[in-house]
Design a protein around this motif. Structure first.
Motif, PDB file in Angstrom:
ATOM      1  N   LEU A   9       0.691  -1.506  -0.193  1.00  0.00           N
ATOM      2  CA  LEU A   9       0.119   0.021   0.525  1.00  0.00           C
ATOM      3  C   LEU A   9       0.615   0.851  -0.015  1.00  0.00           C
ATOM      4  O   LEU A   9       0.711   2.456  -0.587  1.00  0.00           O
ATOM      5  CB  LEU A   9      -0.928  -0.086   1.118  1.00  0.00           C
ATOM      6  N   SER A  10       2.069   1.305   0.859  1.00  0.00           N
ATOM      7  CA  SER A  10       3.030   1.953   0.931  1.00  0.00           C
ATOM      8  C   SER A  10       3.360   2.199  -0.703  1.00  0.00           C
ATOM      9  O   SER A  10       3.315   4.109  -1.230  1.00  0.00           O
ATOM     10  CB  SER A  10       4.464   2.118   1.916  1.00  0.00           C
ATOM     11  N   ASP A  11       3.595   1.674  -1.038  1.00  0.00           N
ATOM     12  CA  ASP A  11       4.392   1.862  -3.038  1.00  0.00           C
ATOM     13  C   ASP A  11       3.821   2.278  -3.953  1.00  0.00           C
ATOM     14  O   ASP A  11       3.719   3.495  -4.368  1.00  0.00           O
ATOM     15  CB  ASP A  11       4.782   0.560  -2.763  1.00  0.00           C
ATOM     16  N   LEU A  12       1.935   1.868  -3.347  1.00  0.00           N
ATOM     17  CA  LEU A  12       0.778   2.054  -4.437  1.00  0.00           C
ATOM     18  C   LEU A  12       0.841   3.649  -3.742  1.00  0.00           C
ATOM     19  O   LEU A  12       0.813   4.854  -4.937  1.00  0.00           O
ATOM     20  CB  LEU A  12      -0.217   1.205  -3.640  1.00  0.00           C
ATOM     21  N   ILE A  13       0.838   4.744  -2.823  1.00  0.00           N
ATOM     22  CA  ILE A  13       0.478   5.494  -2.724  1.00  0.00           C
ATOM     23  C   ILE A  13       1.822   6.703  -2.768  1.00  0.00           C
ATOM     24  O   ILE A  13       1.312   8.153  -3.680  1.00  0.00           O
ATOM     25  CB  ILE A  13       0.294   5.940  -1.230  1.00  0.00           C
ATOM     26  N   ALA A  14       2.816   6.200  -3.084  1.00  0.00           N
ATOM     27  CA  ALA A  14       4.090   6.599  -3.313  1.00  0.00           C
ATOM     28  C   ALA A  14       3.903   7.095  -5.117  1.00  0.00           C
ATOM     29  O   ALA A  14       4.337   8.267  -5.155  1.00  0.00           O
ATOM     30  CB  ALA A  14       4.879   5.576  -2.449  1.00  0.00           C
ATOM     31  N   ARG A  46       1.631  10.162   0.715  1.00  0.00           N
ATOM     32  CA  ARG A  46       2.387   9.139   1.464  1.00  0.00           C
ATOM     33  C   ARG A  46       2.013   8.512   2.394  1.00  0.00           C
ATOM     34  O   ARG A  46       0.838   8.462   2.468  1.00  0.00           O
ATOM     35  CB  ARG A  46       3.465   9.849   2.749  1.00  0.00           C
ATOM     36  N   LEU A  47       2.603   7.182   3.066  1.00  0.00           N
ATOM     37  CA  LEU A  47       1.412   5.949   3.787  1.00  0.00           C
ATOM     38  C   LEU A  47       3.148   6.362   5.484  1.00  0.00           C
ATOM     39  O   LEU A  47       3.608   6.028   5.349  1.00  0.00           O
ATOM     40  CB  LEU A  47       1.080   5.062   3.573  1.00  0.00           C
TER      41      LEU A  47
END
Length: 429
Positions: free
Chosen positions: A399-404, A409-410
């Protein structure tokens, strides 16, 4: 995937090809400009000669063809006019008769004047053209090769209009074109070369950026594939350990009640328990449906989707406080990312936190949409999220990679015994 060196080499090769093409174009343009300037210069020389040397000597005796007058005129022409690249001169009247030429065999001959020559004669103007050496009046110029003819309309002392024609070697015109090329080519080619050299580092930087973005896309794709596999395994496990087990237990209980001939009280108890278990199973299936096929955020909105997630969590006994005032009118992409963040955070709450209460908040501020999921569970060491070698929290890393990838940012804040706070921030644009 092409290497950085390969991309730069291809860019440089293309630049060299363009450089050579531009060099050829500049060379051709400069040469043509030089030829045009040389032609204009020849016209100016012919005009000055016609006005300053020819016209003052055009008296009636020269026009009448008096031998003594022509001899004196010829001497003046050879002394003052026939110099440098000028190799032949002719003087015509309106009938096309050659009154004078430094080639005596042409004098007295009659040759038709073309439209350009007649225009220059009548309008007293200057004109030029490449000599046609196949014409009869030019038969004595063939040994000089290609020539430039310049016509100037003049008037005799008597007022009679005449045509002065001068022949210049075309080699001098070509040399003038080459001189212009030699003057401007180094500057033009040098500027193009400097531009090419300046672009190479920029191309290398761009190629490295493209490679980096390609690697990032590949990483995101791998994470997406891994997350999809993990999601399928999770759903299969929840179905097997949850709804399937519940339905199996209901089947056994109903079979036992049917075969054992229980009394009415026992039968009512079995039916009541079966109904309760079925409702729980239906709720679990609804939660799985939301996971498999999320609600249409574009139509129902993020607030409705989060309410559905919250109701599923409440069915597990966890209290949920929902504040979605900032979830209205979010762009579909932004709403989708925040929903995925809430989905993953609440899934971890249900499975790992032992929390009693969760607060979900959505706010919009300074062009950013922020989702916060805060629980009072047992927490964990948040530094473990960044260590792929350790098990768990794969969903949060993906999820962090997707939002980045969406320039967001997560942030996960947690500590053992202190609960967990998940913040997802995504640009509105």
């Amino acid at each position: 995937m092409a290497s950085t060196a390969g991309l730069v080499a291809r860019f440089t090769a293309a630049g060299v090809i363009v450089l050579l093409a531009l060099a050829a174009l500049i060379g051709l343009t400069a040469r043509e400009a030089g030829i045009e300037q040389a032609t204009e210069a020849a016209g100016q020389v012919a005009w000055v000669t016609a006005r300053g040397v020819i016209e003052p000597r055009l008296d009636g005796a020269v026009i009448a063809g008096d031998p003594a007058a022509l001899t004196a005129f010829d001497a003046a022409m050879r002394q003052y006019v026939l110099q440098g690249s000028l190799v032949r001169i002719k003087l015509w009247d309106t009938d096309g008769r050659v009154i004078y030429s430094d080639e005596p065999r042409l004098q007295g001959g009659v040759y038709p004047l073309d439209a350009v020559e007649m225009e220059a004669l009548r309008q007293q103007r200057t004109a030029s053209a490449v000599s046609d050496l196949t014409m009869p009046e030019n038969r004595y110029e063939t040994q000089h090769g290609k020539l430039l003819e310049v016509y100037v309309g003049v008037r005799a002392v008597t007022g009679q209009p005449l045509l002065f024609e001068s022949y210049f070697r075309y080699d001098a015109v070509n040399e003038a074109g080459r001189a212009v090329w030699r003057r401007f080519a180094p500057v033009a080619l040098g500027a193009l070369l400097v531009l090419q050299l300046v672009q190479i580092p920029l191309a290398a930087s761009l190629a490295r950026r493209v490679r980096r973005q390609q690697r990032e896309r590949e990483t995101l794709l791998r994470h997406a594939v891994d997350a999809s596999d993990a999601e399928r395994r999770r759903i299969a496990g929840e179905l097997h350990d949850g709804v399937v087990q519940q339905l199996t237990g209901i089947t056994y209980a109903l079979d036992a009640a049917r075969l054992g001939r229980p009394d009415e009280a026992r039968r009512a108890e079995v039916i009541t328990q079966a109904a309760t278990d079925l409702r729980a199973g239906v709720g679990a299936l609804r939660s799985l449906l939301v996971d498999i096929y999320p609600p249409n955020l574009a139509e129902e909105g993020l607030a409705s989707a989060l309410a559905e997630l919250a109701s599923g969590l409440e069915r597990t006994g966890i209290r949920v406080r929902l504040n979605t005032n900032g979830a209205a009118d979010l762009p579909p992409v932004t709403a989708g990312l925040l929903f995925r963040a809430a989905q993953e955070a609440l899934r971890n709450v249900a499975q790992h936190s032992d929390a009693g209460q969760v607060e979900i908040t959505v706010v919009e501020r300074d062009g950013q949409a922020r989702l916060t999921v805060d629980d009072d569970g047992r927490g964990f060491d948040s530094e473990r999220i960044g260590r792929p070698a350790e098990g768990g929290h794969f969903g949060l890393r993906a999820l962090s990679d997707l939002i980045a990838g969406a320039r967001g940012r997560l942030i996960v804040r947690s500590a053992p015994g202190a609960g967990t706070r998940v913040e997802a921030e995504v640009p509105m644009s």
